[in-house]
Enzyme design. Sequence first.
Site, mmCIF file in Angstrom:
data_model
loop_
_atom_site.group_PDB
_atom_site.id
_atom_site.type_symbol
_atom_site.label_atom_id
_atom_site.label_comp_id
_atom_site.label_asym_id
_atom_site.label_seq_id
_atom_site.Cartn_x
_atom_site.Cartn_y
_atom_site.Cartn_z
ATOM 1 N N HIS A 175 -44.366 -33.475 4.487
ATOM 2 C CA HIS A 175 -44.061 -34.646 5.299
ATOM 3 C C HIS A 175 -42.704 -34.511 5.952
ATOM 4 O O HIS A 175 -41.823 -33.793 5.455
ATOM 5 C CB HIS A 175 -44.103 -35.930 4.460
ATOM 6 C CG HIS A 175 -43.310 -35.849 3.202
ATOM 7 N ND1 HIS A 175 -43.777 -35.216 2.079
ATOM 8 C CD2 HIS A 175 -42.069 -36.294 2.898
ATOM 9 C CE1 HIS A 175 -42.859 -35.286 1.125
ATOM 10 N NE2 HIS A 175 -41.812 -35.923 1.604
ATOM 11 N N HIS B 68 -39.464 -36.932 7.335
ATOM 12 C CA HIS B 68 -38.831 -38.249 7.257
ATOM 13 C C HIS B 68 -38.144 -38.526 8.592
ATOM 14 O O HIS B 68 -37.465 -37.648 9.134
ATOM 15 C CB HIS B 68 -37.709 -38.268 6.214
ATOM 16 C CG HIS B 68 -38.105 -37.966 4.810
ATOM 17 N ND1 HIS B 68 -38.187 -38.933 3.848
ATOM 18 C CD2 HIS B 68 -38.418 -36.802 4.172
ATOM 19 C CE1 HIS B 68 -38.512 -38.383 2.681
ATOM 20 N NE2 HIS B 68 -38.657 -37.087 2.864
HETATM 21 P P1 5GP Z 1 -39.728 -36.170 -0.632
HETATM 22 O O1 5GP Z 1 -38.758 -36.404 -1.753
HETATM 23 O O2 5GP Z 1 -40.958 -35.495 -1.176
HETATM 24 O O3 5GP Z 1 -39.157 -35.466 0.553
HETATM 25 O O4 5GP Z 1 -40.124 -37.585 -0.068
HETATM 26 C C1 5GP Z 1 -41.096 -38.393 -0.628
HETATM 27 C C2 5GP Z 1 -40.867 -39.781 -0.072
HETATM 28 O O5 5GP Z 1 -41.980 -40.559 -0.403
HETATM 29 C C3 5GP Z 1 -39.638 -40.471 -0.658
HETATM 30 O O6 5GP Z 1 -38.749 -40.830 0.386
HETATM 31 C C4 5GP Z 1 -40.210 -41.687 -1.371
HETATM 32 O O7 5GP Z 1 -39.402 -42.834 -1.218
HETATM 33 C C5 5GP Z 1 -41.554 -41.863 -0.718
HETATM 34 N N1 5GP Z 1 -42.578 -42.432 -1.560
HETATM 35 C C6 5GP Z 1 -42.809 -42.148 -2.864
HETATM 36 N N2 5GP Z 1 -43.883 -42.842 -3.314
HETATM 37 C C7 5GP Z 1 -44.327 -43.561 -2.260
HETATM 38 C C8 5GP Z 1 -45.423 -44.482 -2.094
HETATM 39 O O8 5GP Z 1 -46.192 -44.768 -3.019
HETATM 40 N N3 5GP Z 1 -45.577 -45.036 -0.865
HETATM 41 C C9 5GP Z 1 -44.741 -44.745 0.173
HETATM 42 N N4 5GP Z 1 -44.992 -45.339 1.331
HETATM 43 N N5 5GP Z 1 -43.701 -43.885 0.051
HETATM 44 C C10 5GP Z 1 -43.509 -43.303 -1.152
#
Ligand code: 5GP
Length: 146
Positions: free
Chosen positions: A107, A109
């Site tokens: 993903h 951001h």
């Molecule tokens: P990563 O750390 O993998 O780059 O980002 C994962 C993102 O997913 C984080 O910013 C976190 O806040 C978000 N996130 C985690 N669980 C959920 C969820 O259940 N729903 C949504 N919409 N975002 C989530």
Amino acid sequence: MTLKAPYDPDNIFARILRGEIPAVKVWEDDHVLAFMDVFPQSEGHVLLISRTSTARTLLEIEPDALARLTEATRRTARAVEKALRPDGLQIMQFNGEAGGQTVFHLHFHIIPRWTDRSMKGHGHAPMADTETLRALADRIAAALDS
Ligand code: 5GP
């Protein structure tokens, strides 16, 4: 999770794509989904995921799916700028646990930044309420280029 591991079909974003758990969607098509981060690091924090790829990281994604995802990120970032008028935008993308990744479905951001507001740390932001996220998503969706 190391950089090299099998895709978990029950990761949270796969479950959102299947409609098994709710998400506040901004927009979607057959290839991508844009939705609000439920733990936003700043107001208007949006996530972009591929519907078609099961890549865990940038290293694994197919070029066509990546092209669609980056174009969706660009399109959504333009709408965030138009709707929320931040002073800047951070586009973030993490790979592997050691790289800061916590959900293992690739993903991007989009994190709006304002010069007079601090940003919450990655993984340290409180959960936002659905109504607030829905209102932001509606403003961003209304600002999308056709
Ligand atoms: P990563 O750390 O993998 O780059 O980002 C994962 C993102 O997913 C984080 O910013 C976190 O806040 C978000 N996130 C985690 N669980 C959920 C969820 O259940 N729903 C949504 N919409 N975002 C989530």
